[in-house]
Design a protein around this motif. Structure first.
Motif, PDB file in Angstrom:
ATOM      1  N   GLN A 269     -60.055 -99.819  50.113  1.00  0.00           N
ATOM      2  CA  GLN A 269     -59.000 -99.837  49.088  1.00  0.00           C
ATOM      3  C   GLN A 269     -58.547-101.249  48.733  1.00  0.00           C
ATOM      4  OE1 GLN A 269     -55.856 -97.008  49.948  1.00  0.00           O
ATOM      5  NE2 GLN A 269     -54.389 -98.363  48.978  1.00  0.00           N
TER       6      GLN A 269
ATOM      7  N   GLY B   8     -67.000-102.070  62.307  1.00  0.00           N
ATOM      8  CA  GLY B   8     -65.549-101.912  62.389  1.00  0.00           C
ATOM      9  C   GLY B   8     -65.011-102.418  63.714  1.00  0.00           C
TER      10      GLY B   8
ATOM     11  N   GLY C 124     -60.344-103.907  49.729  1.00  0.00           N
ATOM     12  CA  GLY C 124     -61.552-104.730  49.784  1.00  0.00           C
ATOM     13  C   GLY C 124     -62.428-104.387  48.590  1.00  0.00           C
TER      14      GLY C 124
HETATM   15  C1  LIG Z   1     -52.393-100.252  52.265  1.00  0.00           C
HETATM   16  C2  LIG Z   1     -53.576-100.230  53.198  1.00  0.00           C
HETATM   17  C3  LIG Z   1     -54.783-100.684  52.743  1.00  0.00           C
HETATM   18  C4  LIG Z   1     -55.912-100.666  53.576  1.00  0.00           C
HETATM   19  N1  LIG Z   1     -57.118-101.098  53.085  1.00  0.00           N
HETATM   20  C5  LIG Z   1     -58.213-100.990  53.869  1.00  0.00           C
HETATM   21  C6  LIG Z   1     -59.497-101.363  53.389  1.00  0.00           C
HETATM   22  O1  LIG Z   1     -59.663-101.846  52.265  1.00  0.00           O
HETATM   23  N2  LIG Z   1     -60.550-101.199  54.200  1.00  0.00           N
HETATM   24  C7  LIG Z   1     -60.443-100.703  55.478  1.00  0.00           C
HETATM   25  O2  LIG Z   1     -61.463-100.574  56.162  1.00  0.00           O
HETATM   26  N3  LIG Z   1     -59.241-100.364  55.951  1.00  0.00           N
HETATM   27  C8  LIG Z   1     -58.121-100.510  55.198  1.00  0.00           C
HETATM   28  N4  LIG Z   1     -56.913-100.197  55.720  1.00  0.00           N
HETATM   29  C9  LIG Z   1     -56.815 -99.938  57.183  1.00  0.00           C
HETATM   30  C10 LIG Z   1     -57.204 -98.541  57.592  1.00  0.00           C
HETATM   31  O3  LIG Z   1     -56.063 -97.700  57.522  1.00  0.00           O
HETATM   32  C11 LIG Z   1     -57.729 -98.535  59.030  1.00  0.00           C
HETATM   33  O4  LIG Z   1     -56.761 -99.110  59.884  1.00  0.00           O
HETATM   34  C12 LIG Z   1     -59.038 -99.316  59.222  1.00  0.00           C
HETATM   35  O5  LIG Z   1     -59.989 -98.900  58.258  1.00  0.00           O
HETATM   36  C13 LIG Z   1     -59.573 -99.036  60.620  1.00  0.00           C
HETATM   37  O6  LIG Z   1     -60.710 -99.784  60.841  1.00  0.00           O
HETATM   38  P1  LIG Z   1     -61.791 -99.297  61.881  1.00  0.00           P
HETATM   39  O7  LIG Z   1     -62.319 -97.959  61.501  1.00  0.00           O
HETATM   40  O8  LIG Z   1     -62.771-100.404  62.070  1.00  0.00           O
HETATM   41  O9  LIG Z   1     -60.957 -99.234  63.244  1.00  0.00           O
HETATM   42  P2  LIG Z   1     -60.464 -98.000  64.094  1.00  0.00           P
HETATM   43  O10 LIG Z   1     -59.755 -97.006  63.274  1.00  0.00           O
HETATM   44  O11 LIG Z   1     -59.785 -98.554  65.283  1.00  0.00           O
HETATM   45  O12 LIG Z   1     -61.840 -97.320  64.536  1.00  0.00           O
HETATM   46  C14 LIG Z   1     -62.748 -97.874  65.406  1.00  0.00           C
HETATM   47  C15 LIG Z   1     -63.810 -96.821  65.666  1.00  0.00           C
HETATM   48  O13 LIG Z   1     -64.828 -97.375  66.466  1.00  0.00           O
HETATM   49  C16 LIG Z   1     -65.261 -96.410  67.396  1.00  0.00           C
HETATM   50  N5  LIG Z   1     -65.845 -97.135  68.534  1.00  0.00           N
HETATM   51  C17 LIG Z   1     -65.221 -97.927  69.433  1.00  0.00           C
HETATM   52  N6  LIG Z   1     -66.124 -98.481  70.273  1.00  0.00           N
HETATM   53  C18 LIG Z   1     -67.341 -98.006  69.902  1.00  0.00           C
HETATM   54  C19 LIG Z   1     -68.666 -98.198  70.369  1.00  0.00           C
HETATM   55  N7  LIG Z   1     -68.945 -99.011  71.413  1.00  0.00           N
HETATM   56  N8  LIG Z   1     -69.689 -97.531  69.730  1.00  0.00           N
HETATM   57  C20 LIG Z   1     -69.443 -96.712  68.701  1.00  0.00           C
HETATM   58  N9  LIG Z   1     -68.210 -96.489  68.205  1.00  0.00           N
HETATM   59  C21 LIG Z   1     -67.170 -97.139  68.778  1.00  0.00           C
HETATM   60  C22 LIG Z   1     -64.006 -95.625  67.769  1.00  0.00           C
HETATM   61  O14 LIG Z   1     -64.345 -94.357  68.230  1.00  0.00           O
HETATM   62  C23 LIG Z   1     -63.274 -95.598  66.420  1.00  0.00           C
HETATM   63  O15 LIG Z   1     -63.592 -94.416  65.696  1.00  0.00           O
HETATM   64  C24 LIG Z   1     -55.782-100.190  54.907  1.00  0.00           C
HETATM   65  C25 LIG Z   1     -54.536 -99.747  55.351  1.00  0.00           C
HETATM   66  C26 LIG Z   1     -53.453 -99.752  54.511  1.00  0.00           C
HETATM   67  C27 LIG Z   1     -52.135 -99.248  55.024  1.00  0.00           C
END
Ligand SMILES: Cc1cc2nc3c(=O)[nH]c(=O)nc-3n(C[C@H](O)[C@H](O)[C@H](O)COP(=O)(O)OP(=O)(O)OC[C@H]3O[C@@H](n4cnc5c(N)ncnc54)[C@H](O)[C@@H]3O)c2cc1C
Length: 320
Positions: free
Chosen positions: A249, A206, A251
């Motif tokens: 959702q 992520g 993907g």
């Molecule tokens: C209509 C809609 C549809 C969506 N569809 C999807 C979908 O299909 N799939 C999807 O994934 N999202 C989807 N999203 C987006 C979703 O809401 C989130 O924004 C997204 O999943 C966040 O991605 P993330 O967890 O990688 O990032 P973030 O929420 O920013 O999380 C990053 C995480 O990494 C951790 N981190 C940072 N650095 C380190 C490190 N060095 N070591 C360990 N941990 C670390 C942090 O603590 C944090 O918990 C959708 C949103 C909407 C509104």
């Protein structure tokens, strides 16, 4: 009730979702028959017998390689009209998702797609399928015959093969079909990459990986485990990895035996695509990250320390 499983071949055998479908078919019906299409199929029909088919129809013809929905539909529609099964099953693979709606339309029957189970109740087939990104589970009953369902990969148990089982093998005559869509080229995204929706193990990265190069340790862990590479939307939107890897959702919906989430917070839209994984492992440096609420095993730590350490340990373990 006669069950027909549409089997799908791969380079060196039969795809796992087809075998899972045979396992379900054996639980639900009798006789269980299978159909296999392609060119140069060798003795793959025997493998289908080992997994429960008592009869295998084989359409072995150059016009069926590579797969096209039009050519496959022509063969299958003829077969279904001839043998009149009560139920047709097919894996919800890339091919299954493409072929099933066309075949259902040709036969004029209903289709339940991406199902997670089928049950027999008072002689009626009840189809279980998640809806609205897994928010509810629907029980569907089809009024048309034959019943027709595609099955989500990796949800149903794999049957045990019995190499003493044999099947009657019936070659099919392949009709000359006017194929309007020609496959010109098949472009592989990367050599040896495992398809996400069919993978038994997925390692995902992520926003926590911080950039395209941050996917390297995640990719290395995936390689050691023979896993597919997944990603959150945040990583895809940032342009660090192509959309084909997105889980959630908007993907792909995945159901692996093991899902390792690295640097993924666990937003509801991400969980919608992977929360049915059998075992979830989360690596996150924030102990309050929501992903830990669904994880079976959580590692609080920096992924750039934890993921390479996991890779080294798995390498040692798997070398033994
Ligand atoms: C209509 C809609 C549809 C969506 N569809 C999807 C979908 O299909 N799939 C999807 O994934 N999202 C989807 N999203 C987006 C979703 O809401 C989130 O924004 C997204 O999943 C966040 O991605 P993330 O967890 O990688 O990032 P973030 O929420 O920013 O999380 C990053 C995480 O990494 C951790 N981190 C940072 N650095 C380190 C490190 N060095 N070591 C360990 N941990 C670390 C942090 O603590 C944090 O918990 C959708 C949103 C909407 C509104």
């Amino acid at each position: 009730m006669k069950v027909l499983v549409i089997a799908e071949k791969m380079e060196d055998g039969i795809k796992k979702p087809s075998l899972e479908a045979l396992g379900l078919a054996t639980r639900l019906g009798n006789p269980v028959e299978a159909v296999l299409l392609g060119a140069g199929l060798g003795d793959l029909a025997t493998l289908l017998a080992h997994y429960g088919a008592s009869k295998v129809y084989v359409a072995d013809d150059a016009s069926l390689e590579p797969y096209t929905a039009e050519a496959y539909t022509a063969v299958l529609a003829d077969l279904v009209e001839k043998i009149e099964p009560g139920l047709i099953l097919l894996g919800a693979t890339a091919m299954g998702r493409d072929l099933a709606p066309r075949l259902a339309a040709r036969l004029g029957i209903a289709l339940a797609s991406d199902c997670t189970d089928l049950q027999l109740e008072d002689g009626n087939i009840q189809i279980i399928r998640p809806m609205y990104a897994g928010k509810l589970i629907a029980t569907v009953r089809q009024e048309s015959m034959p019943h027709f369902a595609t099955l989500r990969p990796n949800v149903l148990p794999m049957p045990e093969p019995d190499t003493s089982r044999t099947a009657a093998i019936e070659p099919l005559v392949v009709p000359a079909t006017d194929i309007r869509a020609q496959v010109k080229e098949i472009v592989e995204t990367a050599a040896g990459q495992v398809e996400l929706t069919e993978a038994t193990i997925i390692v995902s990265g992520g926003r926590g990986v911080k950039g395209p190069e941050g996917f390297e340790p995640v990719r290395e862990l995936a390689q050691v485990l023979g896993a597919a590479l997944g990603a959150s939307r945040a990583a895809v939107d940032a342009g660090w990895i192509p959309y084909a890897h997105q889980v959630g959702q908007t993907g792909k919906t995945v159901t692996p035996n093991l899902y390792i989430a690295c640097g993924i917070s666990g937003a509801i839209q991400h969980l919608a695509g992977m929360k049915t994984a059998q075992v979830i492992v989360a690596v996150n440096k924030d102990p309050d990250a929501p992903i830990f609420k669904v994880a079976d095993y959580g590692i609080v730590g920096d992924l750039f320390d934890v993921v390479p350490a996991l890779t080294t340990e798995f390498e040692k373990l798997l070398a033994d």
